[in-house]
Design an enzyme around this catalytic site. Structure first.
Site, PDB file in Angstrom:
ATOM      1  N   ASP A 326       0.857  -1.185   0.000  1.00  0.00           N
ATOM      2  CA  ASP A 326       0.000   0.000   0.000  1.00  0.00           C
ATOM      3  C   ASP A 326       0.890   1.231   0.000  1.00  0.00           C
ATOM      4  OD1 ASP A 326      -2.281   1.552   0.092  1.00  0.00           O
ATOM      5  OD2 ASP A 326      -2.299   1.607   2.280  1.00  0.00           O
ATOM      6  N   ASN A 334      -2.384  12.771  -4.721  1.00  0.00           N
ATOM      7  CA  ASN A 334      -3.446  13.169  -5.649  1.00  0.00           C
ATOM      8  C   ASN A 334      -3.948  14.579  -5.352  1.00  0.00           C
ATOM      9  OD1 ASN A 334      -3.585  10.880  -7.282  1.00  0.00           O
ATOM     10  ND2 ASN A 334      -4.951   9.800  -5.870  1.00  0.00           N
ATOM     11  N   ASP A 343      -1.400   8.888 -11.130  1.00  0.00           N
ATOM     12  CA  ASP A 343      -1.362   7.733 -12.039  1.00  0.00           C
ATOM     13  C   ASP A 343       0.072   7.396 -12.428  1.00  0.00           C
ATOM     14  OD1 ASP A 343      -4.084   7.584 -11.940  1.00  0.00           O
ATOM     15  OD2 ASP A 343      -4.432   8.526 -13.891  1.00  0.00           O
ATOM     16  N   GLU A 369      -4.638   2.131  -4.516  1.00  0.00           N
ATOM     17  CA  GLU A 369      -3.185   2.208  -4.419  1.00  0.00           C
ATOM     18  C   GLU A 369      -2.611   0.973  -3.729  1.00  0.00           C
ATOM     19  OE1 GLU A 369      -4.856   4.464  -0.823  1.00  0.00           O
ATOM     20  OE2 GLU A 369      -5.350   4.240  -2.946  1.00  0.00           O
TER      21      GLU A 369
END
Length: 450
Positions: A326, A334, A343, A369
């Site tokens: 993770d 983000n 991304d 993620e």
């Protein structure tokens, strides 16, 4: 011959009887011309005897004609009726079991119109048998292609059928996918790897035309070296809507017959449709199985692979390890830099993960993620080593965005059946998830093992 009735032999009887009677009338005058006295030949009794003889000769000729010619015609008619029955049977989906060529042939024992008729009939039976064989081969071949969606199985079985129907001794089937020509099935050929770069194969693909190479004694074709000395090698492109999608390579110790080449042309069309269907199915399967951003398995298909690997590990009594990864504080990436940069970070992580994983390991996008690495035959120590290498590589690298360098870290939990007693793949992932939770609780940028 002028027709009088609707029956040939009846017409022939009338004409021959009439001719006999005319000869009976003419014969006395011919005898008189030869010097026999008139009182002996120009009498009613002599005329009657000559006409009777002419009538008998005509009748005997009719009997001989009906026996010699009529018998042959009756045999021909009988065989034609048999062929007709078989054609009706074939039209209903059957075969030519009742009229194999050798059973329906008529013996050719005369060099005249009767012999020509028998020869033409035999050629017709041969042509019908060949046409039926081609139609049957195409039907069976199409049925085979329609029932196969696995490329390896389809190409292997298709090659076997192609060789059987052309009487080839060796062959190969190459398939073009994503710009790469690959040998998918082969039999009896050596140096298979060279086929993909062979000049004849390339010429067939570029031109879309069949390449038939006849080899004199002592000559071998580069890249298509067979386990025997071929006399002919055929390279046939497989085209779908004028686009090459494959190549058929066949080799034989004898020459390919015209029937075999014609049949191959029919089968090639069916093969083109079948190959296109399988390739399209594979593309759809990949699209359905892969995460569009990272190109790795999505969760649904990734978990299916995990179940397969778990079953294999149980059968083989071998370990199976998983690493659950993770990204730390990925939401802030983000929020700060935007989802496009986020991304790029995910793609960067996948690239690093592939560099530390072995061939045969499986990487899955488990969540937004979160990523799951499936490591067959891996102990807990092996899993920890892979996770640590990935953690270190990610922490020491950065994703650039203009002049900015974005650094991220990861937390990972690992679990392996070599140290744990688990009953299902879900239990194994749960153990890795618990270890991941411990890594996060301990401060993140850490690897923990269950």
């Amino acid at each position: 011959m002028l027709r009088i009735t609707q029956r040939v032999f009846q017409d022939l009887a009338i004409w021959m009887t009439g001719l006999g009677l005319v000869m009976g009338v003419v014969f006395p005058f011919f005898v008189r011309f030869m010097g026999v006295p008139s009182n002996l030949v120009l009498t009613p009794w002599f005329f009657a005897a000559c006409m009777g003889a002419g009538f008998m000769v005509g009748a005997l000729n009719i009997l001989l004609a009906k026996n010699v010619v009529g018998g042959r015609l009756r045999l021909l008619a009988e065989r034609i009726r048999v062929v007709e029955g078989n054609l009706r049977h074939m039209a209903a989906g059957g075969g030519m079991e009742g009229c194999a060529p050798e059973d329906c042939y008529i013996e050719i024992d005369s060099r005249d119109e009767i012999g020509d008729s028998a020869r033409a009939f035999n050629n017709l039976v041969t042509a019908l048998a060949t046409a039926h064989q081609s139609e049957s081969a195409l039907r069976d071949f199409s049925r085979l292609l329609a029932s196969r969606l696995d490329l390896e199985i389809l190409t292997t079985e298709a090659l076997q059928q192609l060789m059987a129907h052309t009487k080839a001794t060796a062959g190969a089937l190459l398939v073009e996918s994503e710009g790469q020509l690959t040998t998918r099935a082969s039999h009896g050929l050596k140096n298979i790897a060279e086929l993909e770069n062979n000049d004849c194969v390339g010429a067939a693909l570029r031109s879309g035309q069949r390449q038939l190479v006849r080899l004199p004694a002592g000559i071998e074709l580069n890249g298509v070296l067979a386990e025997f000395r071929p006399s002919e090698v055929l390279v046939d492109p497989v085209m779908y809507k004028s686009v090459p999608i494959g190549v058929i390579v066949l080799a034989t110790g004898e020459a390919f017959g015209e029937d075999a080449l014609h049949r191959l042309g029919l089968l090639r069309q069916a093969l083109a449709l079948g190959l296109n269907n399988v390739l399209a199915h594979d593309r759809l399967q990949r699209l359905a199985a892969l995460d569009p951003l990272t190109g790795i398995y999505n969760r649904r298909f990734g978990m299916a692979r995990l179940r397969e690997e778990f079953s294999r590990a149980v059968r083989d009594d071998s370990p199976l390890g998983v690493v659950l990864v993770d990204l730390d504080h990925f939401k802030s990436v983000n929020d700060t830099y935007g989802h496009l940069v986020g991304d790029r970070v995910l793609v960067h992580l996948v690239k690093l993960a592939r560099s530390v994983m072995r061939e045969g390991d499986v990487l899955v996008r488990y969540g937004g993620e979160e990523f799951l690495a499936i490591l067959p035959a891996a102990s807990r120590g092996d899993c920890v080593e892979v996770a640590e290498r990935l953690r270190r590589l990610l922490s020491e690298s950065a994703v650039t965005d203009g002049e900015q360098r974005i650094r991220v870290t990861l937390s990972a939990g690992v679990a392996s059946t070599s140290e744990l007693s688990v009953d299902s793949p879900n239990d194994l992932v749960h153990q890795a998830d618990q270890a991941l939770y411990q890594a996060k609780e301990a401060g993140r940028n850490l690897v923990r093992a269950a």
